[in-house]
Enzyme design. Structure first.
Site, mmCIF file in Angstrom:
data_model
loop_
_atom_site.group_PDB
_atom_site.id
_atom_site.type_symbol
_atom_site.label_atom_id
_atom_site.label_comp_id
_atom_site.label_asym_id
_atom_site.label_seq_id
_atom_site.Cartn_x
_atom_site.Cartn_y
_atom_site.Cartn_z
ATOM 1 N N GLY A 127 -5.614 6.534 -7.475
ATOM 2 C CA GLY A 127 -5.236 5.128 -7.661
ATOM 3 C C GLY A 127 -6.427 4.191 -7.766
ATOM 4 O O GLY A 127 -6.470 3.315 -8.634
ATOM 5 N N LYS A 145 3.156 1.115 -3.923
ATOM 6 C CA LYS A 145 2.419 0.426 -5.003
ATOM 7 C C LYS A 145 3.087 0.566 -6.374
ATOM 8 O O LYS A 145 2.947 -0.305 -7.222
ATOM 9 C CB LYS A 145 0.988 0.979 -5.104
ATOM 10 C CG LYS A 145 0.046 0.461 -4.029
ATOM 11 C CD LYS A 145 -1.373 0.911 -4.333
ATOM 12 C CE LYS A 145 -2.338 0.440 -3.288
ATOM 13 N NZ LYS A 145 -3.735 0.762 -3.588
ATOM 14 N N THR A 183 0.854 -1.174 0.000
ATOM 15 C CA THR A 183 0.000 0.000 0.000
ATOM 16 C C THR A 183 0.893 1.229 0.000
ATOM 17 O O THR A 183 2.119 1.109 -0.178
ATOM 18 C CB THR A 183 -1.006 -0.070 1.178
ATOM 19 O OG1 THR A 183 -1.896 1.021 1.065
ATOM 20 C CG2 THR A 183 -0.337 -0.073 2.536
ATOM 21 N N ASP A 230 -7.227 -4.348 -6.499
ATOM 22 C CA ASP A 230 -8.211 -3.314 -6.113
ATOM 23 C C ASP A 230 -9.383 -3.297 -7.101
ATOM 24 O O ASP A 230 -10.550 -3.387 -6.708
ATOM 25 C CB ASP A 230 -7.563 -1.921 -6.103
ATOM 26 C CG ASP A 230 -6.689 -1.704 -4.877
ATOM 27 O OD1 ASP A 230 -6.868 -2.422 -3.879
ATOM 28 O OD2 ASP A 230 -5.831 -0.803 -4.935
ATOM 29 N N ALA A 267 -10.002 10.423 -9.663
ATOM 30 C CA ALA A 267 -9.063 10.020 -10.722
ATOM 31 C C ALA A 267 -7.757 9.518 -10.106
ATOM 32 O O ALA A 267 -6.725 9.473 -10.765
ATOM 33 C CB ALA A 267 -8.798 11.190 -11.660
ATOM 34 N N GLY A 275 -17.852 0.061 0.074
ATOM 35 C CA GLY A 275 -16.427 -0.168 -0.181
ATOM 36 C C GLY A 275 -15.900 -1.323 0.656
ATOM 37 O O GLY A 275 -14.878 -1.930 0.311
HETATM 38 P P1 NDP Z 1 -5.815 8.919 -4.127
HETATM 39 O O1 NDP Z 1 -5.228 9.865 -3.140
HETATM 40 O O2 NDP Z 1 -4.987 8.369 -5.227
HETATM 41 O O3 NDP Z 1 -7.110 9.620 -4.823
HETATM 42 C C1 NDP Z 1 -8.094 10.259 -4.025
HETATM 43 C C2 NDP Z 1 -9.184 10.781 -4.944
HETATM 44 O O4 NDP Z 1 -10.204 11.378 -4.126
HETATM 45 C C3 NDP Z 1 -8.705 11.882 -5.898
HETATM 46 O O5 NDP Z 1 -9.393 11.787 -7.107
HETATM 47 C C4 NDP Z 1 -9.086 13.143 -5.119
HETATM 48 O O6 NDP Z 1 -9.262 14.271 -5.937
HETATM 49 C C5 NDP Z 1 -10.411 12.717 -4.562
HETATM 50 N N1 NDP Z 1 -10.804 13.557 -3.432
HETATM 51 C C6 NDP Z 1 -10.240 13.604 -2.202
HETATM 52 N N2 NDP Z 1 -10.899 14.503 -1.430
HETATM 53 C C7 NDP Z 1 -11.896 15.019 -2.198
HETATM 54 C C8 NDP Z 1 -12.931 15.990 -1.977
HETATM 55 N N3 NDP Z 1 -13.072 16.597 -0.796
HETATM 56 N N4 NDP Z 1 -13.775 16.269 -2.983
HETATM 57 C C9 NDP Z 1 -13.652 15.647 -4.187
HETATM 58 N N5 NDP Z 1 -12.687 14.747 -4.460
HETATM 59 C C10 NDP Z 1 -11.827 14.423 -3.470
HETATM 60 O O7 NDP Z 1 -6.444 7.764 -3.255
HETATM 61 P P2 NDP Z 1 -6.913 6.301 -3.757
HETATM 62 O O8 NDP Z 1 -7.523 6.459 -5.096
HETATM 63 O O9 NDP Z 1 -5.817 5.340 -3.559
HETATM 64 O O10 NDP Z 1 -8.025 5.978 -2.670
HETATM 65 C C11 NDP Z 1 -9.306 6.604 -2.722
HETATM 66 C C12 NDP Z 1 -10.206 5.921 -1.736
HETATM 67 O O11 NDP Z 1 -10.373 4.568 -2.149
HETATM 68 C C13 NDP Z 1 -9.664 5.855 -0.307
HETATM 69 O O12 NDP Z 1 -10.706 6.205 0.572
HETATM 70 C C14 NDP Z 1 -9.293 4.401 -0.095
HETATM 71 O O13 NDP Z 1 -9.515 3.996 1.237
HETATM 72 C C15 NDP Z 1 -10.269 3.725 -1.027
HETATM 73 N N6 NDP Z 1 -9.809 2.406 -1.495
HETATM 74 C C16 NDP Z 1 -10.617 1.361 -1.210
HETATM 75 C C17 NDP Z 1 -10.271 0.094 -1.606
HETATM 76 C C18 NDP Z 1 -11.182 -1.029 -1.255
HETATM 77 O O14 NDP Z 1 -10.795 -2.196 -1.457
HETATM 78 N N7 NDP Z 1 -12.384 -0.771 -0.776
HETATM 79 C C19 NDP Z 1 -9.044 -0.177 -2.371
HETATM 80 C C20 NDP Z 1 -8.275 1.024 -2.659
HETATM 81 C C21 NDP Z 1 -8.656 2.259 -2.218
HETATM 82 P P3 NDP Z 1 -8.027 15.245 -6.246
HETATM 83 O O15 NDP Z 1 -7.270 14.526 -7.319
HETATM 84 O O16 NDP Z 1 -8.680 16.477 -6.717
HETATM 85 O O17 NDP Z 1 -7.265 15.399 -4.968
#
Ligand code: NDP
Length: 288
Positions: free
Chosen positions: A136, A73, A69, A109, A134, A253
């Site tokens: 991971g 990754k 993680t 994932d 957008a 999730g």
């Molecule tokens: P990243 O940090 O790579 O991406 C986070 C995303 O959330 C970005 O697109 C970010 O936008 C957006 N974001 C964060 N805060 C806000 C907000 N206030 N308003 C709008 N958009 C927001 O994280 P990951 O993609 O790795 O993880 C995202 C979520 O997925 C986490 O909560 C994680 O726990 C969950 N997850 C769950 C898994 C499962 O098996 N259930 C597996 C992997 C992840 P911006 O680019 O503008 O910052």
């Protein structure tokens, strides 16, 4: 005489921070229920600059595999002998299988996400989807849906990360037949009519910010749509609670996480775990 074999089979997770990762709770519960007494899941805090040593340690201890993680990754990919096609497209590996010193990398994932949809009777082939985020998780989800033949993906993300969204569209256009577009998220987003699947792939609603909701015009979500969240903690977000209240078919999730972990166990042990046992262990650990 009873066979005496006290050799431990080790798997686990490398990350930092990693102390709050609930992987151990669900995986150990699964091993116990499967009667795999000497299988153990280790939660290991690995510094960014210690990853190569950690991988050598994994080989030295003949660990069967590991999850990776944040922040490993992407960087872990350089130490692997083989990487699955979808993990290559996603550009990240979150699980490794060690076959006698030969390391195979996979990204489970997006696969956990697809399994969660399938267990709710949702097929994405030929369907129209909207994905919020957008990062991971969104990348893994969009690639898996694209490979599964989804017809159309609208990616909605805050404007500041337009390059991330553009890169993801580039991957989809080059490797799948999916129609896709990127929309800046600058106000309550209205889900277009005819959408089949809506995905919250952002971290909005993640503990401790448990009352936060993605900025979506909730009235635009219809009972003909299916909503999938990615947040595993809490096991039911405010968004999913609201969807249930409105009678919208949806999945949490936590379901995606359990499916992802179940796939890891299957790839490591060759056996299918009991997902209900894993879900109950997660709920108990998170105290929902
Ligand atoms: P990243 O940090 O790579 O991406 C986070 C995303 O959330 C970005 O697109 C970010 O936008 C957006 N974001 C964060 N805060 C806000 C907000 N206030 N308003 C709008 N958009 C927001 O994280 P990951 O993609 O790795 O993880 C995202 C979520 O997925 C986490 O909560 C994680 O726990 C969950 N997850 C769950 C898994 C499962 O098996 N259930 C597996 C992997 C992840 P911006 O680019 O503008 O910052």
């Amino acid at each position: 005489m009873k066979e005496q074999n006290y050799l431990d089979n080790l798997v686990g997770v490398f990350g930092q921070p990693v102390a709050e990762n609930p992987g151990v709770v669900i995986q150990d519960a699964a091993f116990q229920a499967m009667g795999l007494e000497r299988w153990h899941f280790l939660t290991l805090d690995v510094d960014k600059d210690q990853l190569e040593n950690a991988i050598n340690g994994l080989k030295a201890f003949k660990m069967r595999g590991i999850n990776c993680t944040i922040p490993h990754k992407i960087s872990v990919m350089q130490y692997l002998d083989e990487i699955s096609e979808s993990a290559k497209l996603i550009g990240a590996v979150n699980m490794i299988v060690n076959d006698n010193g030969r390391l195979f990398g996979e990204n489970t994932d997006g696969k956990g996400f697809m399994m969660s949809l399938a267990s709710n009777g949702v097929e994405v082939a030929g369907k129209k989807t909207v994905v919020f985020g957008a990062g991971g998780a969104a990348r893994a989800i969009c690639v898996e849906m694209g490979l599964a033949g989804v017809a159309d993906i609208t990616i909605v993300n805050r404007a500041q990360d337009r390059p991330l969204g553009d890169a993801l569209m580039d991957i989809l256009r080059k490797n799948t037949k999916t129609e896709c577009r990127y929309i800046d998220w600058d106000g309550p987003f209205s889900i277009p009519e005819g959408t089949d699947v809506v995905v919250n792939a952002t971290s909005v609603g993640l503990y401790p910010d448990v009352d936060a909701m993605p900025n979506i015009d909730l009235d635009s979500i219809k009972p003909t749509m299916f909503v999938q969240d990615v947040i595993p903690n809490p096991t039911e977000t405010a968004f999913i609670r609201e969807m249930r209240r409105r009678g919208i078919p949806c999945a949490t999730g936590a379901g995606m996480l359990i499916n992802q972990a179940a796939l890891n166990i299957e790839m490591w042990t060759g056996q299918k775990p009991d997902k209900d046992v894993m879900y109950q262990a997660l709920e108990k650990a998170l105290g929902d």
